[in-house]
Design a protein around this motif. Structure first.
Motif, PDB file in Angstrom:
ATOM      1  N   ASN A   1     -42.331 -46.577  81.435  1.00 20.24           N
ATOM      2  CA  ASN A   1     -41.324 -47.145  82.330  1.00 20.24           C
ATOM      3  C   ASN A   1     -41.612 -46.916  83.807  1.00 20.24           C
ATOM      4  OD1 ASN A   1     -40.060 -48.013  80.104  1.00 20.24           O
ATOM      5  ND2 ASN A   1     -38.427 -46.491  80.138  1.00 20.24           N
ATOM      6  N   ILE A   2     -42.627 -46.089  84.105  1.00 19.56           N
ATOM      7  CA  ILE A   2     -42.919 -45.811  85.524  1.00 19.56           C
ATOM      8  C   ILE A   2     -43.042 -47.088  86.350  1.00 19.56           C
ATOM      9  CG2 ILE A   2     -44.644 -44.873  87.137  1.00 19.56           C
ATOM     10  CD1 ILE A   2     -45.089 -42.577  85.218  1.00 19.56           C
ATOM     11  N   PRO A   3     -43.897 -48.050  85.958  1.00 17.53           N
ATOM     12  CA  PRO A   3     -44.027 -49.250  86.804  1.00 17.53           C
ATOM     13  C   PRO A   3     -42.770 -50.118  86.827  1.00 17.53           C
ATOM     14  CG  PRO A   3     -45.891 -49.045  85.294  1.00 17.53           C
ATOM     15  CD  PRO A   3     -44.843 -48.083  84.839  1.00 17.53           C
ATOM     16  N   ILE A   4     -41.907 -50.003  85.795  1.00 17.82           N
ATOM     17  CA  ILE A   4     -40.696 -50.819  85.784  1.00 17.82           C
ATOM     18  C   ILE A   4     -39.668 -50.255  86.757  1.00 17.82           C
ATOM     19  CG2 ILE A   4     -38.786 -51.695  84.365  1.00 17.82           C
ATOM     20  CD1 ILE A   4     -40.583 -51.692  81.996  1.00 17.82           C
ATOM     21  N   VAL A   5     -39.503 -48.935  86.726  1.00 11.92           N
ATOM     22  CA  VAL A   5     -38.482 -48.315  87.571  1.00 11.92           C
ATOM     23  C   VAL A   5     -38.966 -48.172  89.011  1.00 11.92           C
ATOM     24  CG1 VAL A   5     -37.029 -46.280  87.886  1.00 11.92           C
ATOM     25  CG2 VAL A   5     -37.515 -47.100  85.594  1.00 11.92           C
ATOM     26  N   ASN A   6     -40.246 -47.810  89.192  1.00 14.03           N
ATOM     27  CA  ASN A   6     -40.771 -47.641  90.540  1.00 14.03           C
ATOM     28  C   ASN A   6     -40.576 -48.906  91.359  1.00 14.03           C
ATOM     29  OD1 ASN A   6     -41.726 -45.261  91.498  1.00 14.03           O
ATOM     30  ND2 ASN A   6     -43.806 -45.527  90.756  1.00 14.03           N
TER      31      ASN A   6
ATOM     32  N   PHE B   1     -30.261 -50.837  93.130  1.00 18.61           N
ATOM     33  CA  PHE B   1     -30.395 -49.982  94.309  1.00 18.61           C
ATOM     34  C   PHE B   1     -31.840 -49.884  94.792  1.00 18.61           C
ATOM     35  CE2 PHE B   1     -30.684 -45.971  96.640  1.00 18.61           C
ATOM     36  CZ  PHE B   1     -29.622 -46.106  97.505  1.00 18.61           C
ATOM     37  N   LEU B   2     -32.765 -49.563  93.863  1.00 15.77           N
ATOM     38  CA  LEU B   2     -34.150 -49.364  94.306  1.00 15.77           C
ATOM     39  C   LEU B   2     -34.772 -50.621  94.924  1.00 15.77           C
ATOM     40  CD1 LEU B   2     -35.780 -46.916  91.722  1.00 15.77           C
ATOM     41  CD2 LEU B   2     -34.984 -46.453  94.029  1.00 15.77           C
ATOM     42  N   PRO B   3     -34.683 -51.793  94.265  1.00 14.72           N
ATOM     43  CA  PRO B   3     -35.286 -52.978  94.903  1.00 14.72           C
ATOM     44  C   PRO B   3     -34.625 -53.358  96.227  1.00 14.72           C
ATOM     45  CG  PRO B   3     -34.721 -53.448  92.622  1.00 14.72           C
ATOM     46  CD  PRO B   3     -34.153 -52.106  92.933  1.00 14.72           C
TER      47      PRO B   3
ATOM     48  N   LEU C   1     -39.472 -42.344  99.656  1.00 14.65           N
ATOM     49  CA  LEU C   1     -38.975 -43.330  98.680  1.00 14.65           C
ATOM     50  C   LEU C   1     -39.103 -42.799  97.264  1.00 14.65           C
ATOM     51  CD1 LEU C   1     -40.203 -46.872  99.669  1.00 14.65           C
ATOM     52  CD2 LEU C   1     -37.945 -45.868  99.882  1.00 14.65           C
ATOM     53  N   MET C   2     -40.193 -42.053  97.034  1.00 13.24           N
ATOM     54  CA  MET C   2     -40.434 -41.549  95.679  1.00 13.24           C
ATOM     55  C   MET C   2     -39.359 -40.579  95.226  1.00 13.24           C
ATOM     56  SD  MET C   2     -44.348 -41.049  94.810  1.00 13.24           S
ATOM     57  CE  MET C   2     -45.351 -42.463  94.458  1.00 13.24           C
ATOM     58  N   LEU C   3     -38.754 -39.868  96.183  1.00 15.80           N
ATOM     59  CA  LEU C   3     -37.653 -38.976  95.812  1.00 15.80           C
ATOM     60  C   LEU C   3     -36.597 -39.778  95.061  1.00 15.80           C
ATOM     61  CD1 LEU C   3     -37.086 -36.846  99.046  1.00 15.80           C
ATOM     62  CD2 LEU C   3     -38.264 -36.198  96.946  1.00 15.80           C
ATOM     63  N   PHE C   4     -36.380 -41.021  95.525  1.00 12.46           N
ATOM     64  CA  PHE C   4     -35.367 -41.854  94.878  1.00 12.46           C
ATOM     65  C   PHE C   4     -35.833 -42.326  93.509  1.00 12.46           C
ATOM     66  CE2 PHE C   4     -34.057 -41.904  99.234  1.00 12.46           C
ATOM     67  CZ  PHE C   4     -32.680 -41.893  99.150  1.00 12.46           C
ATOM     68  N   SER C   5     -37.133 -42.686  93.404  1.00 16.24           N
ATOM     69  CA  SER C   5     -37.572 -43.132  92.066  1.00 16.24           C
ATOM     70  C   SER C   5     -37.557 -41.981  91.082  1.00 16.24           C
ATOM     71  CB  SER C   5     -38.945 -43.801  92.043  1.00 16.24           C
ATOM     72  OG  SER C   5     -39.544 -43.846  93.255  1.00 16.24           O
ATOM     73  N   ILE C   6     -37.886 -40.757  91.560  1.00 11.96           N
ATOM     74  CA  ILE C   6     -37.881 -39.610  90.640  1.00 11.96           C
ATOM     75  C   ILE C   6     -36.460 -39.350  90.136  1.00 11.96           C
ATOM     76  CG2 ILE C   6     -38.238 -37.119  90.482  1.00 11.96           C
ATOM     77  CD1 ILE C   6     -40.649 -37.574  92.428  1.00 11.96           C
ATOM     78  N   THR C   7     -35.484 -39.426  91.072  1.00  8.37           N
ATOM     79  CA  THR C   7     -34.083 -39.278  90.660  1.00  8.37           C
ATOM     80  C   THR C   7     -33.740 -40.337  89.613  1.00  8.37           C
ATOM     81  OG1 THR C   7     -33.711 -38.758  92.974  1.00  8.37           O
ATOM     82  CG2 THR C   7     -31.768 -38.929  91.569  1.00  8.37           C
ATOM     83  N   ALA C   8     -34.196 -41.571  89.877  1.00  9.62           N
ATOM     84  CA  ALA C   8     -33.924 -42.670  88.944  1.00  9.62           C
ATOM     85  C   ALA C   8     -34.491 -42.352  87.568  1.00  9.62           C
ATOM     86  CB  ALA C   8     -34.529 -43.960  89.485  1.00  9.62           C
ATOM     87  N   PHE C   9     -35.717 -41.804  87.541  1.00  9.92           N
ATOM     88  CA  PHE C   9     -36.345 -41.462  86.266  1.00  9.92           C
ATOM     89  C   PHE C   9     -35.543 -40.453  85.496  1.00  9.92           C
ATOM     90  CE2 PHE C   9     -40.346 -43.237  87.640  1.00  9.92           C
ATOM     91  CZ  PHE C   9     -40.601 -43.909  86.482  1.00  9.92           C
ATOM     92  N   ILE C  10     -35.123 -39.390  86.220  1.00 11.38           N
ATOM     93  CA  ILE C  10     -34.380 -38.323  85.544  1.00 11.38           C
ATOM     94  C   ILE C  10     -33.113 -38.912  84.928  1.00 11.38           C
ATOM     95  CG2 ILE C  10     -33.148 -36.152  85.913  1.00 11.38           C
ATOM     96  CD1 ILE C  10     -35.268 -35.589  88.135  1.00 11.38           C
ATOM     97  N   LEU C  11     -32.436 -39.787  85.687  1.00 12.48           N
ATOM     98  CA  LEU C  11     -31.201 -40.395  85.181  1.00 12.48           C
ATOM     99  C   LEU C  11     -31.478 -41.261  83.958  1.00 12.48           C
ATOM    100  CD1 LEU C  11     -29.441 -41.402  88.504  1.00 12.48           C
ATOM    101  CD2 LEU C  11     -28.650 -39.734  86.820  1.00 12.48           C
ATOM    102  N   ILE C  12     -32.566 -42.060  84.032  1.00  8.68           N
ATOM    103  CA  ILE C  12     -32.858 -42.963  82.915  1.00  8.68           C
ATOM    104  C   ILE C  12     -33.213 -42.178  81.672  1.00  8.68           C
ATOM    105  CG2 ILE C  12     -34.548 -44.643  82.072  1.00  8.68           C
ATOM    106  CD1 ILE C  12     -34.097 -46.249  84.351  1.00  8.68           C
ATOM    107  N   VAL C  13     -34.022 -41.121  81.845  1.00 12.41           N
ATOM    108  CA  VAL C  13     -34.412 -40.318  80.691  1.00 12.41           C
ATOM    109  C   VAL C  13     -33.172 -39.706  80.054  1.00 12.41           C
ATOM    110  CG1 VAL C  13     -35.648 -38.244  79.969  1.00 12.41           C
ATOM    111  CG2 VAL C  13     -36.724 -39.844  81.535  1.00 12.41           C
ATOM    112  N   LYS C  14     -32.211 -39.338  80.910  1.00 11.35           N
ATOM    113  CA  LYS C  14     -30.997 -38.707  80.400  1.00 11.35           C
ATOM    114  C   LYS C  14     -30.114 -39.714  79.654  1.00 11.35           C
ATOM    115  CE  LYS C  14     -27.669 -35.399  81.850  1.00 11.35           C
ATOM    116  NZ  LYS C  14     -26.770 -35.003  82.855  1.00 11.35           N
ATOM    117  N   PHE C  15     -30.010 -40.929  80.206  1.00 15.31           N
ATOM    118  CA  PHE C  15     -29.041 -41.875  79.647  1.00 15.31           C
ATOM    119  C   PHE C  15     -29.639 -42.871  78.671  1.00 15.31           C
ATOM    120  CE2 PHE C  15     -26.555 -40.404  83.211  1.00 15.31           C
ATOM    121  CZ  PHE C  15     -25.286 -40.386  82.679  1.00 15.31           C
ATOM    122  N   ASP C  16     -30.916 -43.141  78.790  1.00 12.19           N
ATOM    123  CA  ASP C  16     -31.488 -44.200  77.975  1.00 12.19           C
ATOM    124  C   ASP C  16     -32.914 -43.822  77.605  1.00 12.19           C
ATOM    125  OD1 ASP C  16     -32.240 -46.494  76.763  1.00 12.19           O
ATOM    126  OD2 ASP C  16     -32.387 -47.680  78.595  1.00 12.19           O
TER     127      ASP C  16
END
Lengths: 283, 278
Positions: free
Chosen positions: A118-123, B205-207, B256-271
């Motif tokens: 999912n890295i490229p999708i979310v990034n 949010f990210l895009p 910007l990556m700080l935001f994507s990392i936060t997004a990852f943690i949230l996604i891993v947690k919820f989905d």
């Protein structure tokens, strides 16, 4: 008959109104693109009469030598389509193989791989674009058609994987084992048993990959050199130099749009018919 | 099928080369004077931090966060009821409407931005045909309208896909246990759609935060986003071989990556299995 509560009716009315507004706001630009594609005006500041010349110019460009911006657009279109077709084929094949591998992992590792996937999708695209730019310069690849192709394969694979995985999960693993018992090699078992059963997922993934590629702007922008332009990066450049703009790009967009709709309707019809047949068989 | 796990191996290598290594490299670039196009010796430095404290950068960061937050909130306020409404429709209508929501996404995004530009010009095709004029080009509201139109479907889809799969027995159970519609919604339906809300928020949010073509076109270049600064650091300023611009750009990208990392943690947690992402 149950009486509808007030809460429900309010929800229904609000939902309906917002749904209508949503459709208006997302179809407005499409309407403009449609109008501009038949508008007899190069600068597009107003309505100057109906014409189909932007469409015919795409088909027989030689008939319109006065459209000086046309050759660049046609180049961009053929480059866009070439990258889209090649990257879709490569990403679909690789993505399907990877998905079969991921599906075979233990639950814990599978989740890890899905996160990686999912890295490229979310990034954000801009981060993906810069990352690829860095890899290409580390490998001293010159930015060109090929770097764009690698980039498109890179961001398309995750979508194929996500489309194929749910189909694999539904597949009975014993079927594959049975094919091996009946004398298939590992690879031919995959080809004869797994692939036909996940075909709809593969097709959905391929379609997604194609639409992602044909529409991409940001990642192409960062991974292409000066000589490679796809329709999006061409548009970005000419918007800054309006002399090189041609409304034929609106016509191109409408054509692609119609082709995609026809493909989707076709696929849906085939799927519905298949479901109906298998349903009847079960009865 | 278990014995096919080897098929996943090349994917790990592929992701390490194309995703992990550049990320590590981005960190090195941000904290050193290493020249990307002329690799050699380098020393670690915090000098690139100065780019973050520049007024233009701070303003761009502020703009990105402000516009992305407003866009996301509006998309949620519109998107949730729409997803809920669509998920309660009959299967046939529901399928058609969802397909109709996807269809506009097949139009080139930059061309849709251009179309919004045409709508917001003082005397446009709109004035000629419908007699309407929205003279908003360069205004904040124009950027927000165009962004909402662009990203709204990405809020609706994940929420819709969660609501569509929601087990109706849970709703019936809540009602049997005496909950009214209001309680059922806020204590059963809404919490169960959290995964979709998280994905939808991230996908809007990210895009919108990293957009750079949209603010440039609709905002007439007067509203700079963080993406515009990264673009100039990695694309335009490279042309004069000012090596340091890449290092500064990397520093901003790390932000910007700080935001994507936060997004990852949230996604891993919820989905965990990424089911709401497509």
């Amino acid at each position: 008959m149950k009486k509808q509560s007030l809460f429900h009716s309010i929800l229904k009315v609000v939902g309906l109104l917002l749904t209508i507004s949503t459709f208006i706001i997302i179809y407005l630009p499409i309407l403009i693109i449609l109008i501009m594609s038949v508008n007899d005006s190069t600068r597009g500041y107003g309505w100057e009469g109906f014409t189909l010349k932007w469409y015919t110019a795409l088909i027989v460009p030689s008939a319109y030598p006065e459209m000086t911006a046309l050759p660049n657009l046609l180049n961009a279109i053929s480059d866009t389509l070439l990258v889209a077709i090649l990257s879709t084929i490569i990403a679909t094949v690789l993505g399907t193989i990877f998905a079969i591998g991921i599906n075979a992992l233990s639950r814990k590792n599978r989740i890890r791989m899905v996160v990686l996937n999912n890295i490229p999708i979310v990034n954000p695209d801009i981060v993906t674009g810069i990352s690829l730019l860095i890899v290409f310069s580390l490998l001293s690849f010159t930015l060109s058609f090929y770097t764009v192709l690698i980039a498109h394969v890179f961001f398309s694979i995750p979508y194929v994987v996500l489309s194929v995985l749910p189909k694999l999960k539904k597949l009975d693993p014993n079927m594959y084992e049975a094919s091996l018992d009946l004398g298939c090699s590992r690879a031919s078992g995959v080809g004869k048993v797994i692939i036909p059963n996940i075909a709809t997922g593969i097709l959905a993934g391929a379609l997604l990959a194609f639409t992602m590629s044909i529409d991409d702007f940001v990642i192409t922008y960062f991974t292409s050199g000066d000589e490679y332009l796809n329709v999006s990066t061409w548009l970005y450049t000419v918007l800054k130099h309006p002399r090189h703009f041609t409304p034929a790009v609106y016509a191109y967009n409408v054509i692609i749009f119609l082709i995609t709709i026809i493909i989707i309707i076709f696929i849906n019809n085939v799927r519905e018919r298949k479901e109906k047949i298998s349903h009847e068989k079960n009865i | 099928m278990k014995r096919l796990h080897g098929y996943a191996l090349p994917y790990i290598v592929w992701m390490i080369v194309l995703a992990l290594i550049p990320t590590l490299f981005l960190v090195v670039l941000a904290f050193s004077d290493l020249a990307l196009f002329n690799l050699g010796s380098f020393s670690l430095t915090l000098a690139n931090f100065s780019i973050i404290s520049l007024d233009t950068t701070l303003k761009a960061m502020g703009n990105s966060l402000k516009f992305a937050s407003i866009t996301t909130i509006i998309c949620f306020i519109i998107g949730y009821p729409v997803a809920l409404y669509l998920s309660n429709l009959k299967e046939k209508t529901r399928k058609i409407l969802i397909a109709l929501l996807i269809v506009p996404l097949w139009s080139n995004m930059l061309l849709r931005i251009t179309a919004w530009e045409k709508i917001f010009t003082p005397s446009s095709i709109f004035t000629d045909i419908f007699g309407l004029s929205f003279d908003l080009l360069g205004e904040d509201i124009a950027i927000i309208i165009a962004m909402v139109a662009m990203y709204l479907p990405f809020m609706i889809f994940p929420i819709f896909s969660v609501l569509e799969k929601l087990d109706t027995k849970l709703i019936e159970a809540a009602k049997d246990l005496g909950a009214n519609d209001f309680q059922t919604f806020f204590r059963v339906i809404f919490p169960l759609s959290a995964g979709g809300i998280v994905s939808g928020t991230i996908m809007t949010f990210l895009p919108s935060m990293t957009a750079f073509a949209l603010p440039q076109r609709i905002g007439l270049g007067s509203t700079t986003f963080i993406g515009n600064i990264i673009e100039s650091k990695f694309r335009t300023e490279i042309m004069d071989f000012n090596g340091i611009s890449i290092n500064q750009g990397s520093m901003i990208s790390l932000f910007l990556m700080l935001f994507s990392i936060t997004a990852f943690i949230l996604i891993v947690k919820f989905d965990k299995e990424g089911e709401t992402l497509i």
